[in-house]
Scaffold this motif. Structure first.
Motif, PDB file in Angstrom:
ATOM      1  N   PRO A  24       0.579  -1.453   0.016  1.00 45.65           N
ATOM      2  CA  PRO A  24       0.631   0.186   0.044  1.00 45.65           C
ATOM      3  C   PRO A  24       0.757   1.289   0.008  1.00 45.65           C
ATOM      4  O   PRO A  24       2.122   1.443   1.162  1.00 45.65           O
ATOM      5  CB  PRO A  24      -1.012  -0.172   1.631  1.00 45.65           C
ATOM      6  N   GLN A  25       0.115   2.187  -1.009  1.00 47.49           N
ATOM      7  CA  GLN A  25       1.311   2.967  -0.980  1.00 47.49           C
ATOM      8  C   GLN A  25       1.879   3.912   0.324  1.00 47.49           C
ATOM      9  O   GLN A  25       2.834   4.478   0.523  1.00 47.49           O
ATOM     10  CB  GLN A  25       0.488   4.054  -2.324  1.00 47.49           C
ATOM     11  N   GLN A  26       0.483   4.175   1.595  1.00 47.93           N
ATOM     12  CA  GLN A  26       0.169   4.956   2.536  1.00 47.93           C
ATOM     13  C   GLN A  26       1.140   4.034   3.490  1.00 47.93           C
ATOM     14  O   GLN A  26       2.369   4.855   3.790  1.00 47.93           O
ATOM     15  CB  GLN A  26      -0.410   4.587   3.072  1.00 47.93           C
ATOM     16  N   SER A  27       1.675   3.292   3.487  1.00 48.06           N
ATOM     17  CA  SER A  27       2.126   1.939   4.543  1.00 48.06           C
ATOM     18  C   SER A  27       3.867   2.418   4.116  1.00 48.06           C
ATOM     19  O   SER A  27       5.073   2.598   4.593  1.00 48.06           O
ATOM     20  CB  SER A  27       1.897   0.847   4.144  1.00 48.06           C
ATOM     21  N   LEU A  28       3.580   2.316   2.377  1.00 47.06           N
ATOM     22  CA  LEU A  28       5.348   2.506   1.873  1.00 47.06           C
ATOM     23  C   LEU A  28       5.852   3.342   2.457  1.00 47.06           C
ATOM     24  O   LEU A  28       6.947   3.977   2.697  1.00 47.06           O
ATOM     25  CB  LEU A  28       5.696   1.748   0.553  1.00 47.06           C
ATOM     26  N   PHE A  29       4.931   4.822   2.109  1.00 42.64           N
ATOM     27  CA  PHE A  29       5.366   6.016   2.542  1.00 42.64           C
ATOM     28  C   PHE A  29       6.089   6.244   3.948  1.00 42.64           C
ATOM     29  O   PHE A  29       7.180   6.848   4.229  1.00 42.64           O
ATOM     30  CB  PHE A  29       4.763   7.295   2.198  1.00 42.64           C
ATOM     31  N   LEU A 138      15.992   0.271   4.328  1.00 43.79           N
ATOM     32  CA  LEU A 138      15.819   1.229   2.430  1.00 43.79           C
ATOM     33  C   LEU A 138      16.026   0.759   1.372  1.00 43.79           C
ATOM     34  O   LEU A 138      15.030   1.244   0.679  1.00 43.79           O
ATOM     35  CB  LEU A 138      16.327   3.276   3.027  1.00 43.79           C
ATOM     36  N   PHE A 139      17.141   0.031   1.191  1.00 42.05           N
ATOM     37  CA  PHE A 139      16.828  -0.838  -0.506  1.00 42.05           C
ATOM     38  C   PHE A 139      16.448  -1.625  -0.589  1.00 42.05           C
ATOM     39  O   PHE A 139      15.898  -1.457  -1.517  1.00 42.05           O
ATOM     40  CB  PHE A 139      18.914  -1.644   0.087  1.00 42.05           C
ATOM     41  N   GLY A 140      15.932  -2.516   0.316  1.00 48.62           N
ATOM     42  CA  GLY A 140      14.898  -3.796  -0.146  1.00 48.62           C
ATOM     43  C   GLY A 140      13.283  -2.840  -0.163  1.00 48.62           C
ATOM     44  O   GLY A 140      12.843  -3.091  -1.182  1.00 48.62           O
ATOM     45  N   CYS A 141      13.179  -1.874   0.249  1.00 51.18           N
ATOM     46  CA  CYS A 141      11.824  -0.938   0.279  1.00 51.18           C
ATOM     47  C   CYS A 141      11.937  -0.801  -1.168  1.00 51.18           C
ATOM     48  O   CYS A 141      11.242  -0.976  -1.797  1.00 51.18           O
ATOM     49  CB  CYS A 141      11.362   0.438   1.380  1.00 51.18           C
ATOM     50  N   GLY A 142      12.652   0.377  -1.865  1.00 49.97           N
ATOM     51  CA  GLY A 142      13.220   0.875  -3.017  1.00 49.97           C
ATOM     52  C   GLY A 142      12.733  -0.493  -3.689  1.00 49.97           C
ATOM     53  O   GLY A 142      12.422  -0.293  -4.623  1.00 49.97           O
ATOM     54  N   ALA A 143      14.061  -1.290  -3.609  1.00 51.00           N
ATOM     55  CA  ALA A 143      13.160  -2.959  -4.900  1.00 51.00           C
ATOM     56  C   ALA A 143      12.701  -3.151  -4.891  1.00 51.00           C
ATOM     57  O   ALA A 143      12.204  -3.217  -5.797  1.00 51.00           O
ATOM     58  CB  ALA A 143      14.857  -3.491  -4.814  1.00 51.00           C
ATOM     59  N   TRP A 144      12.086  -3.623  -3.909  1.00 45.87           N
ATOM     60  CA  TRP A 144      10.207  -4.126  -3.296  1.00 45.87           C
ATOM     61  C   TRP A 144       9.250  -3.244  -4.305  1.00 45.87           C
ATOM     62  O   TRP A 144       8.410  -3.292  -4.814  1.00 45.87           O
ATOM     63  CB  TRP A 144      10.232  -4.571  -2.062  1.00 45.87           C
ATOM     64  N   ALA A 145       9.133  -1.992  -3.935  1.00 52.79           N
ATOM     65  CA  ALA A 145       8.065  -0.949  -5.002  1.00 52.79           C
ATOM     66  C   ALA A 145       8.379  -0.829  -5.918  1.00 52.79           C
ATOM     67  O   ALA A 145       7.677  -1.325  -7.196  1.00 52.79           O
ATOM     68  CB  ALA A 145       8.516   0.218  -4.270  1.00 52.79           C
ATOM     69  N   ALA A 146       9.658  -1.270  -5.961  1.00 53.48           N
ATOM     70  CA  ALA A 146       9.624  -1.136  -8.074  1.00 53.48           C
ATOM     71  C   ALA A 146       9.093  -2.760  -8.385  1.00 53.48           C
ATOM     72  O   ALA A 146       8.629  -3.003  -9.809  1.00 53.48           O
ATOM     73  CB  ALA A 146      11.554  -0.908  -8.233  1.00 53.48           C
ATOM     74  N   ARG A 147       9.635  -3.295  -7.918  1.00 50.98           N
ATOM     75  CA  ARG A 147       9.517  -5.086  -8.383  1.00 50.98           C
ATOM     76  C   ARG A 147       8.368  -5.016  -8.565  1.00 50.98           C
ATOM     77  O   ARG A 147       7.909  -5.422  -9.593  1.00 50.98           O
ATOM     78  CB  ARG A 147      10.450  -6.423  -7.632  1.00 50.98           C
ATOM     79  N   THR A 148       7.448  -4.820  -7.521  1.00 50.45           N
ATOM     80  CA  THR A 148       6.088  -4.573  -7.243  1.00 50.45           C
ATOM     81  C   THR A 148       5.053  -4.355  -8.578  1.00 50.45           C
ATOM     82  O   THR A 148       4.336  -4.502  -9.109  1.00 50.45           O
ATOM     83  CB  THR A 148       5.168  -4.942  -6.116  1.00 50.45           C
ATOM     84  N   ALA A 149       5.899  -2.964  -9.083  1.00 54.63           N
ATOM     85  CA  ALA A 149       5.527  -1.920  -9.774  1.00 54.63           C
ATOM     86  C   ALA A 149       6.313  -2.865 -11.571  1.00 54.63           C
ATOM     87  O   ALA A 149       5.833  -2.027 -12.210  1.00 54.63           O
ATOM     88  CB  ALA A 149       6.341  -0.938  -9.744  1.00 54.63           C
ATOM     89  N   GLY A 150       6.966  -4.125 -11.703  1.00 53.11           N
ATOM     90  CA  GLY A 150       6.790  -4.547 -12.502  1.00 53.11           C
ATOM     91  C   GLY A 150       8.284  -4.683 -13.148  1.00 53.11           C
ATOM     92  O   GLY A 150       8.454  -4.811 -14.446  1.00 53.11           O
ATOM     93  N   HIS A 151       8.881  -3.783 -12.914  1.00 53.41           N
ATOM     94  CA  HIS A 151      10.118  -3.530 -13.061  1.00 53.41           C
ATOM     95  C   HIS A 151      11.212  -5.058 -12.919  1.00 53.41           C
ATOM     96  O   HIS A 151      10.920  -5.225 -11.899  1.00 53.41           O
ATOM     97  CB  HIS A 151      10.583  -2.300 -12.249  1.00 53.41           C
ATOM     98  N   GLY A 152      12.007  -5.340 -13.663  1.00 54.33           N
ATOM     99  CA  GLY A 152      12.678  -5.782 -13.680  1.00 54.33           C
ATOM    100  C   GLY A 152      14.263  -6.282 -12.335  1.00 54.33           C
ATOM    101  O   GLY A 152      13.971  -4.304 -11.789  1.00 54.33           O
ATOM    102  N   TRP A 153      15.077  -7.205 -11.796  1.00 50.61           N
ATOM    103  CA  TRP A 153      15.693  -7.019 -11.179  1.00 50.61           C
ATOM    104  C   TRP A 153      16.690  -5.738 -11.598  1.00 50.61           C
ATOM    105  O   TRP A 153      16.599  -5.478 -10.007  1.00 50.61           O
ATOM    106  CB  TRP A 153      15.870  -8.621 -11.347  1.00 50.61           C
TER     107      TRP A 153
END
Length: 178
Positions: A24-29, A138-153
């Motif tokens: 959820p965007q609010q939780s991530l923020f 912080l790295f994990g949150c950024g990578a997780w958000a990008a992965r769930t948005a459909g970005h590659g590794w």
């Protein structure tokens, strides 16, 4: 070797494979905000030349997170009120309570400081561990958000790396100021 070009998966199977749990965007923020705040607080509260007091430092980090979460949630309530929706509803209380990820994000930092209270680590070691944990988170949150948005590794790791730079900036500032 079989020819897979002729095999077609039903849409439901294909969709099921690519659907990931979106944060959820609010939780991530709120979570990222809490991690950055915890890092800045633990770095600022780290005693230089004075007596180490990890217990009060842990309490300050927790109280600041609670106050920040309440203030941020209440700011949403004020904004709703200013938009003309003046009726008191349970959604206002939910706006304040929705800031729980901010408080949850500081709990590992509080825990690490409590380990120093128990005497298992020196406060300086606890501060270093908290800063390292928060930077990796912080790295994990950024990578997780990008992965769930459909970005590659590779793209997700770049996004995580950029988020991690915030934690690294706090570590560098802490080193330079101490």
């Amino acid at each position: 070797m079989s020819d897979r070009a002729g095999q077609v998966r039903p849409d439901s199977v294909a969709r099921r494979r690519i659907v990931r749990r979106r944060p959820p965007q609010q939780s991530l923020f709120s979570g990222i905000y809490g991690l950055v705040m915890a890092s800045a607080l633990v770095a600022a509260l780290d005693a230089t030349g004075g007596r180490a007091e990890p217990g009060p430092d842990a309490l300050w980090v927790l109280l600041t997170a609670l106050a920040s979460g309440a203030a941020h949630g209440y700011a949403h309530v004020i904004a709703q009120r200013a938009s003309g929706d003046g009726a008191a509803t349970t959604s206002r209380l939910r706006s304040v309570l929705a800031e729980w990820p901010l408080v949850a994000a500081v709990l590992p930092t509080v825990g690490v400081l409590l380990v120093a209270v128990a005497g298992w680590w020196a406060e300086a070691t606890a501060v270093d561990a908290a800063l390292l944990f928060n930077t990796v988170a912080l790295f994990g949150c950024g990578a997780w958000a990008a992965r769930t948005a459909g970005h590659g590794w590779p793209s997700s790791c770049r996004a995580g790396g950029l988020d991690m730079l915030i934690g690294l900036a706090i570590i560098v500032a802490n080193s330079l100021l101490k």
